[in-house]
Design a protein around this motif. Structure first.
Motif, PDB file in Angstrom:
ATOM      1  N   THR A  43       0.835  -1.199   0.000  1.00  0.00           N
ATOM      2  CA  THR A  43       0.000   0.000   0.000  1.00  0.00           C
ATOM      3  C   THR A  43       0.872   1.253   0.000  1.00  0.00           C
ATOM      4  O   THR A  43       2.096   1.177   0.166  1.00  0.00           O
ATOM      5  N   LEU A  44       0.219   2.416  -0.127  1.00  0.00           N
ATOM      6  CA  LEU A  44       0.964   3.679  -0.111  1.00  0.00           C
ATOM      7  C   LEU A  44       1.728   3.869   1.196  1.00  0.00           C
ATOM      8  O   LEU A  44       2.765   4.543   1.224  1.00  0.00           O
ATOM      9  N   ALA A  45       1.227   3.273   2.269  1.00  0.00           N
ATOM     10  CA  ALA A  45       1.904   3.417   3.556  1.00  0.00           C
ATOM     11  C   ALA A  45       3.338   2.917   3.494  1.00  0.00           C
ATOM     12  O   ALA A  45       4.204   3.409   4.232  1.00  0.00           O
ATOM     13  N   ALA A  46       3.616   1.938   2.619  1.00  0.00           N
ATOM     14  CA  ALA A  46       4.981   1.419   2.505  1.00  0.00           C
ATOM     15  C   ALA A  46       5.939   2.505   2.041  1.00  0.00           C
ATOM     16  O   ALA A  46       7.098   2.546   2.474  1.00  0.00           O
ATOM     17  N   PHE A  47       5.480   3.391   1.158  1.00  0.00           N
ATOM     18  CA  PHE A  47       6.357   4.482   0.720  1.00  0.00           C
ATOM     19  C   PHE A  47       6.414   5.585   1.772  1.00  0.00           C
ATOM     20  O   PHE A  47       7.493   6.109   2.069  1.00  0.00           O
TER      21      PHE A  47
ATOM     22  N   SER B 217     -10.096  14.908 -16.382  1.00  0.00           N
ATOM     23  CA  SER B 217      -9.716  15.518 -15.099  1.00  0.00           C
ATOM     24  C   SER B 217      -9.437  14.461 -14.034  1.00  0.00           C
ATOM     25  O   SER B 217      -9.589  14.708 -12.841  1.00  0.00           O
ATOM     26  N   ILE B 218      -9.010  13.273 -14.481  1.00  0.00           N
ATOM     27  CA  ILE B 218      -8.707  12.173 -13.565  1.00  0.00           C
ATOM     28  C   ILE B 218      -7.234  12.218 -13.150  1.00  0.00           C
ATOM     29  O   ILE B 218      -6.351  12.442 -13.979  1.00  0.00           O
ATOM     30  N   THR B 219      -6.970  11.995 -11.878  1.00  0.00           N
ATOM     31  CA  THR B 219      -5.611  11.795 -11.374  1.00  0.00           C
ATOM     32  C   THR B 219      -5.551  10.408 -10.733  1.00  0.00           C
ATOM     33  O   THR B 219      -6.367  10.079  -9.866  1.00  0.00           O
ATOM     34  N   VAL B 220      -4.602   9.597 -11.182  1.00  0.00           N
ATOM     35  CA  VAL B 220      -4.465   8.226 -10.703  1.00  0.00           C
ATOM     36  C   VAL B 220      -3.164   8.098  -9.921  1.00  0.00           C
ATOM     37  O   VAL B 220      -2.115   8.612 -10.347  1.00  0.00           O
ATOM     38  N   THR B 221      -3.223   7.404  -8.790  1.00  0.00           N
ATOM     39  CA  THR B 221      -2.032   7.049  -8.012  1.00  0.00           C
ATOM     40  C   THR B 221      -2.092   5.560  -7.694  1.00  0.00           C
ATOM     41  O   THR B 221      -3.151   5.059  -7.289  1.00  0.00           O
ATOM     42  N   MET B 222      -1.001   4.855  -7.871  1.00  0.00           N
ATOM     43  CA  MET B 222      -0.954   3.429  -7.528  1.00  0.00           C
ATOM     44  C   MET B 222       0.446   3.057  -7.102  1.00  0.00           C
ATOM     45  O   MET B 222       1.427   3.723  -7.449  1.00  0.00           O
ATOM     46  N   VAL B 223       0.539   1.972  -6.329  1.00  0.00           N
ATOM     47  CA  VAL B 223       1.837   1.461  -5.888  1.00  0.00           C
ATOM     48  C   VAL B 223       1.948   0.009  -6.325  1.00  0.00           C
ATOM     49  O   VAL B 223       1.008  -0.771  -6.194  1.00  0.00           O
ATOM     50  N   LEU B 224       3.111  -0.341  -6.875  1.00  0.00           N
ATOM     51  CA  LEU B 224       3.387  -1.695  -7.341  1.00  0.00           C
ATOM     52  C   LEU B 224       4.739  -2.150  -6.778  1.00  0.00           C
ATOM     53  O   LEU B 224       5.610  -1.323  -6.502  1.00  0.00           O
ATOM     54  N   PRO B 225       4.922  -3.451  -6.608  1.00  0.00           N
ATOM     55  CA  PRO B 225       6.182  -3.950  -6.045  1.00  0.00           C
ATOM     56  C   PRO B 225       7.293  -3.991  -7.084  1.00  0.00           C
ATOM     57  O   PRO B 225       7.050  -4.178  -8.276  1.00  0.00           O
ATOM     58  N   ARG B 226       8.521  -3.837  -6.607  1.00  0.00           N
ATOM     59  CA  ARG B 226       9.698  -3.958  -7.463  1.00  0.00           C
ATOM     60  C   ARG B 226      10.765  -4.699  -6.674  1.00  0.00           C
ATOM     61  O   ARG B 226      10.959  -4.452  -5.485  1.00  0.00           O
ATOM     62  N   SER B 227      11.473  -5.603  -7.334  1.00  0.00           N
ATOM     63  CA  SER B 227      12.521  -6.387  -6.673  1.00  0.00           C
ATOM     64  C   SER B 227      13.875  -5.743  -6.905  1.00  0.00           C
ATOM     65  O   SER B 227      14.203  -5.349  -8.022  1.00  0.00           O
ATOM     66  N   THR B 228      14.679  -5.664  -5.841  1.00  0.00           N
ATOM     67  CA  THR B 228      16.044  -5.173  -5.959  1.00  0.00           C
ATOM     68  C   THR B 228      16.974  -6.342  -6.269  1.00  0.00           C
ATOM     69  O   THR B 228      16.566  -7.505  -6.240  1.00  0.00           O
ATOM     70  N   ALA B 229      18.237  -6.025  -6.533  1.00  0.00           N
ATOM     71  CA  ALA B 229      19.200  -7.067  -6.886  1.00  0.00           C
ATOM     72  C   ALA B 229      19.406  -8.068  -5.761  1.00  0.00           C
ATOM     73  O   ALA B 229      19.705  -9.239  -6.015  1.00  0.00           O
ATOM     74  N   ASP B 230      19.221  -7.636  -4.509  1.00  0.00           N
ATOM     75  CA  ASP B 230      19.412  -8.556  -3.389  1.00  0.00           C
ATOM     76  C   ASP B 230      18.112  -9.221  -2.944  1.00  0.00           C
ATOM     77  O   ASP B 230      18.054  -9.828  -1.868  1.00  0.00           O
ATOM     78  N   GLY B 231      17.054  -9.101  -3.759  1.00  0.00           N
ATOM     79  CA  GLY B 231      15.819  -9.819  -3.492  1.00  0.00           C
ATOM     80  C   GLY B 231      14.813  -9.102  -2.617  1.00  0.00           C
ATOM     81  O   GLY B 231      13.744  -9.642  -2.331  1.00  0.00           O
ATOM     82  N   LYS B 232      15.110  -7.890  -2.179  1.00  0.00           N
ATOM     83  CA  LYS B 232      14.144  -7.137  -1.380  1.00  0.00           C
ATOM     84  C   LYS B 232      12.998  -6.651  -2.262  1.00  0.00           C
ATOM     85  O   LYS B 232      13.194  -6.356  -3.440  1.00  0.00           O
ATOM     86  N   ILE B 233      11.805  -6.551  -1.688  1.00  0.00           N
ATOM     87  CA  ILE B 233      10.654  -5.997  -2.381  1.00  0.00           C
ATOM     88  C   ILE B 233      10.452  -4.575  -1.889  1.00  0.00           C
ATOM     89  O   ILE B 233      10.274  -4.342  -0.684  1.00  0.00           O
TER      90      ILE B 233
END
Length: 267
Positions: free
Chosen positions: A89-93, A195-211
Motif C-alpha cells: 500500500t501507499l503506507a509502505a512508501f 480531469s482524472i488523477t491516478v495514483t498506484m503502488v506496485l512492487p519492485r525487486s532489488t538485486a538482493d531480493g528485497k521488495i
C-alpha cells in the motif's frame, strides 16, 4: 518457514514437509495453524504442535490434489511477517525514510508535480527531477514515487507499470499524455474524462531480493495534480486511487503476492 515439501501415498493422499523455526532463546513450543488448499474445494485448516526447531509434519489430504499449503495464514503467531504476505500500500512508501520522489522537468504539470512531491515527502525522503534521476545510481535500490506519465517524466519508459494495472490509449503515432483523447484504463476499467488523477503502488525487486514500492501518480491533461493528490496521506492503506478533481472515484488494495517461505504452492 516451510521446507522440503513432498507428496506421499498413492494419489498424493499425504503431504510431508518440515517446519523450521528460528529463535535466539531456543525452540518455541506452539500450536501451528496450517491451511490446505485444493482447486475447486473449500480450504481446510488443521493444527499441529511444534516442539522442535526443524520438525517434520505429515498430513492427510483426503484424496484431494493439494495446490497450496500455508503456515499460520491468519497471523495468529508472534513471528516475522514477510512482504509477500501483506498487501503493498501507499503506507509502505510514506514509511520509507530513503524514498525518492521523481518529478518531471518538462510538461504543463511540471511545477504542480514538484509542489505535490514537496507536500507528500516524509522525513528523510528526497525530491529530484527526472534528469538528475537518470544519472543517480541510488535509484535502483530506493523506493520511488514517479510523478508524471508518458511524455512528461523521462523515467516513464524504464519504469512503466504493468499495463494490466495502468495504461493509456493514445492516438496512433505517439505517446504524449497531452494528446490523450479521453480517460485512463485502471485495472482494465476505463475511467472517462480528462480531469482524472491516478495514483498506484506496485512492487519492485532489488538485486538482493528485497521488495520495495514504486508509486505512480499521473494527472490527465484537464486535471490539477495538487487537487488529485491532496488527500493521499489519509489513504495510506490503499494500493490504488483515482480522483476526479479532489473527489475520490476509485480505491482499492491489491492482494498480497503470496511469495513467502511460509507458503508452498503447486507450480
Amino acid at each position: 518457514s516451510l521446507r522440503g515439501f513432498e507428496t506421499a501415498g498413492g494419489g498424493g493422499r499425504r503431504v510431508r514437509f518440515y517446519v523450521q523455526t528460528a529463535s535466539d532463546t531456543g525452540p518455541y513450543r506452539f500450536l501451528l495453524p496450517i491451511r490446505l488448499s485444493a482447486a475447486g474445494e473449500p480450504d481446510t485448516t488443521v493444527y499441529r504442535f511444534i516442539t522442535l526447531p526443524f520438525q517434520q509434519v505429515s498430513l492427510e489430504t483426503g484424496g484431494r490434489e493439494v495446490s497450496a499449503v500455508e503456515l499460520d495464514p491468519g497471523f495468529d503467531l508472534f513471528r516475522k511477517v514477510y512482504p509477500g504476505e501483506m498487501p503493498l500500500t501507499l503506507a509502505a512508501f510514506f514509511g520509507a525514510a530513503d524514498g525518492m520522489l521523481i518529478v518531471p522537468s518538462r510538461g504543463a504539470h511540471a511545477e504542480a508535480y514538484r509542489r505535490v512531491a514537496e507536500g507528500l515527502k516524509t522525513e528523510g525522503q528526497e525530491v529530484i527531477d527526472d534528469l538528475d534521476a537518470q544519472r543517480d545510481p541510488r535509484l535502483k535500490d530506493r523506493p520511488q514515487w514517479l510523478l508524471g506519465g508518458p511524455g512528461e517524466n523521462r523515467l516513464w519508459e524504464s519504469l512503466e507499470p504493468d499495463p494490466s494495472r495502468l495504461r493509456f490509449t493514445f492516438p496512433e503515432g505517439g505517446r504524449d499524455l497531452a494528446k490523450l483523447p479521453d480517460g485512463v484504463i485502471l485495472n482494465d476499467e476505463r475511467l472517462p474524462g480528462r480531469s482524472i488523477t491516478v495514483t498506484m503502488v506496485l512492487p519492485r525487486s532489488t538485486a538482493d531480493g528485497k521488495i520495495i514500492p514504486t508509486v505512480y501518480t499521473v494527472a490527465l491533461p484537464g486535471a490539477e495534480p495538487v487537487d488529485g493528490t491532496r488527500k493521499l496521506p489519509h489513504y495510506g492503506k490503499y494500493s490504488y486511487l483515482a480522483f476526479e478533481g479532489d473527489r475520490n472515484v476509485r480505491k482499492g488494495t491489491y492482494p498480497p503476492s503470496g511469495d513467502s517461505p511460509m507458503t508452498w504452492r503447486a507450480r
